[in-house]
Structure formats: C-alpha cells, structure tokens
Design a protein around this motif. Structure first.
Motif, mmCIF file in Angstrom:
data_model
loop_
_atom_site.group_PDB
_atom_site.id
_atom_site.type_symbol
_atom_site.label_atom_id
_atom_site.label_comp_id
_atom_site.label_asym_id
_atom_site.label_seq_id
_atom_site.Cartn_x
_atom_site.Cartn_y
_atom_site.Cartn_z
ATOM 1 N N ARG A 1 0.813 -1.217 0.000
ATOM 2 C CA ARG A 1 0.000 0.000 0.000
ATOM 3 C C ARG A 1 0.847 1.268 0.000
ATOM 4 O O ARG A 1 0.411 2.317 -0.492
ATOM 5 C CB ARG A 1 -0.939 0.004 1.214
ATOM 6 N N LEU A 2 2.046 1.172 0.542
ATOM 7 C CA LEU A 2 2.951 2.322 0.539
ATOM 8 C C LEU A 2 3.615 2.532 -0.817
ATOM 9 O O LEU A 2 4.300 3.536 -1.023
ATOM 10 C CB LEU A 2 4.032 2.148 1.608
ATOM 11 N N GLY A 3 3.437 1.588 -1.728
ATOM 12 C CA GLY A 3 3.992 1.737 -3.062
ATOM 13 C C GLY A 3 5.436 1.319 -3.190
ATOM 14 O O GLY A 3 6.123 1.739 -4.125
ATOM 15 N N VAL A 4 5.922 0.473 -2.260
ATOM 16 C CA VAL A 4 7.306 -0.002 -2.326
ATOM 17 C C VAL A 4 7.316 -1.522 -2.184
ATOM 18 O O VAL A 4 6.400 -2.113 -1.628
ATOM 19 C CB VAL A 4 8.192 0.623 -1.222
ATOM 20 N N ARG A 5 8.380 -2.143 -2.688
ATOM 21 C CA ARG A 5 8.557 -3.588 -2.506
ATOM 22 C C ARG A 5 9.644 -3.781 -1.464
ATOM 23 O O ARG A 5 10.809 -3.480 -1.704
ATOM 24 C CB ARG A 5 8.935 -4.268 -3.810
ATOM 25 N N ALA A 6 9.242 -4.275 -0.320
ATOM 26 C CA ALA A 6 10.178 -4.574 0.761
ATOM 27 C C ALA A 6 10.262 -6.088 0.902
ATOM 28 O O ALA A 6 9.257 -6.751 1.148
ATOM 29 C CB ALA A 6 9.723 -3.935 2.068
ATOM 30 N N ILE A 7 11.457 -6.642 0.716
ATOM 31 C CA ILE A 7 11.646 -8.088 0.715
ATOM 32 C C ILE A 7 11.988 -8.577 2.117
ATOM 33 O O ILE A 7 12.909 -8.054 2.753
ATOM 34 C CB ILE A 7 12.768 -8.474 -0.262
ATOM 35 N N PRO A 8 11.243 -9.568 2.642
ATOM 36 C CA PRO A 8 11.586 -10.135 3.955
ATOM 37 C C PRO A 8 12.786 -11.047 3.852
ATOM 38 O O PRO A 8 12.807 -11.961 3.022
ATOM 39 C CB PRO A 8 10.328 -10.900 4.355
ATOM 40 N N MET A 9 13.795 -10.791 4.685
ATOM 41 C CA MET A 9 15.039 -11.549 4.629
ATOM 42 C C MET A 9 15.393 -12.081 6.011
ATOM 43 O O MET A 9 15.225 -11.375 7.009
ATOM 44 C CB MET A 9 16.175 -10.670 4.119
ATOM 45 N N LEU A 10 15.884 -13.310 6.033
ATOM 46 C CA LEU A 10 16.336 -13.904 7.283
ATOM 47 C C LEU A 10 17.399 -13.004 7.890
ATOM 48 O O LEU A 10 18.336 -12.594 7.204
ATOM 49 C CB LEU A 10 16.898 -15.291 7.018
ATOM 50 N N ALA A 11 17.255 -12.684 9.185
ATOM 51 C CA ALA A 11 18.108 -11.658 9.774
ATOM 52 C C ALA A 11 18.544 -12.007 11.181
ATOM 53 O O ALA A 11 17.960 -12.867 11.851
ATOM 54 C CB ALA A 11 17.358 -10.321 9.786
ATOM 55 N N ASP A 12 19.564 -11.291 11.635
ATOM 56 C CA ASP A 12 20.049 -11.404 13.001
ATOM 57 C C ASP A 12 19.089 -10.652 13.917
ATOM 58 O O ASP A 12 18.459 -9.674 13.515
ATOM 59 C CB ASP A 12 21.456 -10.797 13.088
ATOM 60 N N THR A 13 18.981 -11.101 15.161
ATOM 61 C CA THR A 13 18.029 -10.475 16.081
ATOM 62 C C THR A 13 18.592 -9.262 16.800
ATOM 63 O O THR A 13 17.844 -8.446 17.320
ATOM 64 C CB THR A 13 17.548 -11.480 17.137
ATOM 65 N N GLY A 14 19.916 -9.121 16.880
ATOM 66 C CA GLY A 14 20.510 -7.969 17.539
ATOM 67 C C GLY A 14 20.271 -7.959 19.028
ATOM 68 O O GLY A 14 20.041 -9.004 19.645
ATOM 69 N N PRO A 15 20.291 -6.750 19.669
ATOM 70 C CA PRO A 15 20.202 -6.670 21.127
ATOM 71 C C PRO A 15 18.851 -7.046 21.702
ATOM 72 O O PRO A 15 18.729 -7.282 22.901
ATOM 73 C CB PRO A 15 20.519 -5.191 21.418
#
Length: 440
Positions: A187-201
């Motif tokens: 809806r925001l007009g962008v393609r954001a790809i979900p990527m496996l990531a580190d959890t950080g702090p």
C-alpha cells in the motif's frame, strides 16, 4: 493549501551536509530541518507524509487484530534492570536522572514496558492472545548520526508486541504479522523483501528484516530474483486458519533471501545462477519471535490451563515510519526531485497557475482548489512558470494541474503525471475526477 501562504521552504541548491539523495531532497523539498545532530523538525509537508505512512501502518495492524495504545517516551530504568538489559544495551541508550535522582531513560524500544503493563492486566491464559502496538518517538544515541532521518538519533516507529500461550500460537502471530507487513509495504507503493536476519540486542530466534533495495542501503543482501518478480499477495490468506497461514509463510520463505549477517554460502549455491541477486538494502521493518525471554526474566507469569504458572511467548514487530519517508524517496526519485506514491504524497496534486492575475486562469484555479483544499497545493505565487514547474517536480506531487490562458479559454486543464511525464488535457471536472479517484 496555498503555496504563497505555506511554510514550505524549498531550496534550489543541494545542501552541502547532505550525503545521500533522500537527505538532499527532504531538505530541498521543505520536509525537514535539522535542529541538532541527528534530530529533525518535521515541517508541514513532511509531517503530512509521516502521518499518511503511519495511517496505512495503523490500518494494517488493526486488520490483524492488533490493539493500539500509547506508551511514554521516558521509561524507568528499574524495568530494564529487571530484564537484565540496562547495562547490556550499550551507549546508544540515553540515560538520565530526574530531580529525585531516580535512573530514567529515553526509550529506544519497549519490550520491558509492555511486558510489565501486560503483567499488571492479564492473569489467565484465557485472555490470550494479545497483540498491542503503538506509534511513538524513540531515541538511540548513534555515535555518528548521518544520512538525515535514515540514521537519526530521534525517530518515529511502530512497534507491536505479542503474547501467546505456546510456541505454535506465537508462530501463527508471527506469520500474521509478516502478512500485515507485506500488505503495508504494498500500500505504501514499495517492494520490501523479507530476509532472514540477526536479532541484535532484542534477542530471539525467528527473525526477518524487511528491506527496500537501494544502492545507499547499509545492509548487504542476497536474494532470489523471484522475490522481486512475483505478487506474493495474490493468494488469499485466512488469518484465522493455521494451515492457511503456514501455506503462505512456507511459500514466502521458500526462496533464498538473507542479510549479510545470515548469508549461507551453501544455501546460496542452491539458487539457480541466473536468479541470484546481490545488492544493498534499507531496513524499514524487523519482526522477531523471542519466546519467554522477557516474561521469564521479569517474572511475568499467568495462570495456565492446569492452574500452574505459565510464561507467555512473546514477539516484537517494528516498522520505521520516519525512516520509510527517506527509504521511499531513495527508491522513487529522478534528477528533478521526489516521485511520491499517491498513497503517501503530502498533496494529491499541485495546481499551477501560469498567468496569475488573469481572470479566467484565476477562476479555474480557484474552482479546482475549492474542490479539495486539504488535498491540493495551489501554486498561486507571482513566479515565472519555470520556477513553478521546478518546485512541483522537486516536491513530487503525483499530479500537476496546469492552467494556462490558451486552455483556460476552452475550460480545459492540462494534467501531468509526475511518474511517467505523460500529459493529457481534460475539463475541470475530469481533471478532479482523475486526481481524486482513489481518495475517500
């Protein structure tokens, strides 16, 4: 809004302190002004964009049953000492003391506070699940703030927190949230790809970052090109059905996509060579499942089905609302300025009067403006046409309604599409119908 009376200070030249496109354009288009290192005031047009993004985020959170609340920016250090994170979080946390010498902090995140609030209210497993969110200002004392609001110290974000009875239920919530995020970014007009990531702090096990691809991104990314090419939301998903959620999640995560911290060379080698993509990405969202980390460390237990104490499973889900403003610009601009998606633009269109003072031109412009004064920006200034066109392109309005003497005599308006550059001509009514078709 009439441009002659607006607080919308555009700049002709690129500010020397701005290093990336979004920072330059946000300053030049009059969206923000810096007040201290990494801290910005949002001027009227910038605030309109910020609110438009926040409203879309809010709507999609509500659609999956999340409940909005509002937590304070200042938190007691005692909450963080209970979880064990007060000393571990690092110098990014702004630690302060009140007049009574009590340790306080400006919240960088809200896991401790929401866990404590949950514990004050919820006493039984029968009251689960609970998903609570707010959209609030946060502060992280970056050692070197840069790139404008992309890496500022004060920022505006949505963070949601879930409480579930067991792991399987927590995973259902996680999958619903991933779906909500994909719908939000669409809806925001962008393609954001979900990527496996580190959890950080924040900690945890299951974690995905949502990244918008851009050369200025701070994260290295590796992904299967199928993630760019397919419409992941074409499939109808029943958010109340576990099997439907699992099918969606399996499909969504079956293609390789990881940040550099989680890049797996062995798995990467299995992706067909022609579909491998490497690049940079801007993080605009991050979702975590971290189980009982906070409920156990803060001793927040409820009554389980057998009457024994039960520590709920938790998740945390953030979207950088202020960062999204910059990320959208990085993904959508040209040499002339911003190109806003219609859903987030501060104004639907600019009305450009090519001959202010001409009775016919003025009359048509006033008629256009009267139809939707809160959605249209009327450039009624006594400026040359070139300056008006340049400012309209810079500010990125999706449409430009151009009124000149020749067309005005025939009751016609020239309509320019900012994204494509295409120009057409129509009546006043036709122009308004085109510009306002998706509103209300």
């Amino acid at each position: 809004m009439r441009l002659s009376r607006s607080f919308l200070p555009t700049l002709k030249e690129n500010p020397t302190e701005a290093q990336i496109t979004s920072h330059r354009l946000m300053l030049r288009a009059g969206l923000i002004r810096q007040t201290a290192a990494g801290i910005y005031a949002w001027l009227p047009a910038g605030l309109r964009v910020l609110r438009n993004i926040a409203n879309i985020v809010r709507h999609e959170q509500d659609a999956i049953g999340a409940q909005e609340m509002l937590m304070p920016t200042i938190q007691s250090a005692d909450l963080w000492k209970r979880s064990g994170r007060y000393d571990a979080y690092g110098p990014e946390m702004l630690r302060i003391r009140d007049r009574h010498e009590r340790d306080m902090l400006f919240g960088p995140t809200n896991e401790e506070m929401i866990t404590d609030l949950f514990g004050q209210v919820v006493k039984s497993y029968k009251e689960l699940p609970q998903v609570l969110y707010h959209i609030q200002w946060k502060f992280r004392d970056e050692v070197r703030p840069r790139f404008g609001v992309m890496r500022g110290r004060e920022f505006y974000m949505k963070d949601a927190y879930s409480f579930d009875m067991d792991y399987a239920s927590a995973v259902d919530t996680y999958r619903r949230m991933m779906l909500a995020y994909l719908r939000t970014f669409q809806r925001l007009g962008v393609r954001a790809i979900p990527m496996l990531a580190d959890t950080g702090p924040i900690g945890g096990e299951l974690s995905h970052e949502f990244l918008i691809l851009a050369p200025t991104g701070e994260s290295g990314v590796f992904f299967d090109s199928a993630l760019e090419e397919q419409d992941w939301l074409a499939e109808d998903v029943d958010i109340t059905d576990r099997q439907s959620l699992e099918k969606f999640f399996t499909r969504m995560t079956s293609f390789y996509a990881a940040t550099d911290e989680k890049h797996d060379e062995a798995a990467w080698a299995q992706v067909p060579a022609g579909r491998r993509r490497e690049g940079r990405g801007i993080e605009v969202g991050h979702i975590f499942h971290f189980g009982r980390k906070y409920t156990e460390s803060m001793d927040i237990a409820i009554s389980g089905p057998d009457g024994a104490p039960l520590y709920p499973e938790m998740g945390s889900y953030g979207i950088g609302v202020s960062r999204l403003v910059a990320a959208i610009i990085e993904a959508s601009h040209d040499e002339n300025g911003i190109i806003w998606p219609e859903s987030v633009a501060p104004f639907k269109a600019a009305i450009i009067n090519l001959k202010s003072g001409d009775a016919v031109c003025d009359g048509i412009c006033e008629k256009l403006y009267a139809a939707a004064p809160d959605l249209l920006l009327y450039d009624d200034r006594s400026e040359r046409a070139g300056a008006k066109f340049a400012d309209a392109d810079l500010m990125g309005h999706p449409w430009q309604l151009i009124v000149g003497p020749r067309g005005a005599k025939e009751g016609k308006v020239e309509i320019k599409n900012r994204r494509t550059g295409e120009r057409t001509e129509d009546t006043v009514e036709g122009a308004l119908a085109l510009v306002l078709k998706n509103h209300g």
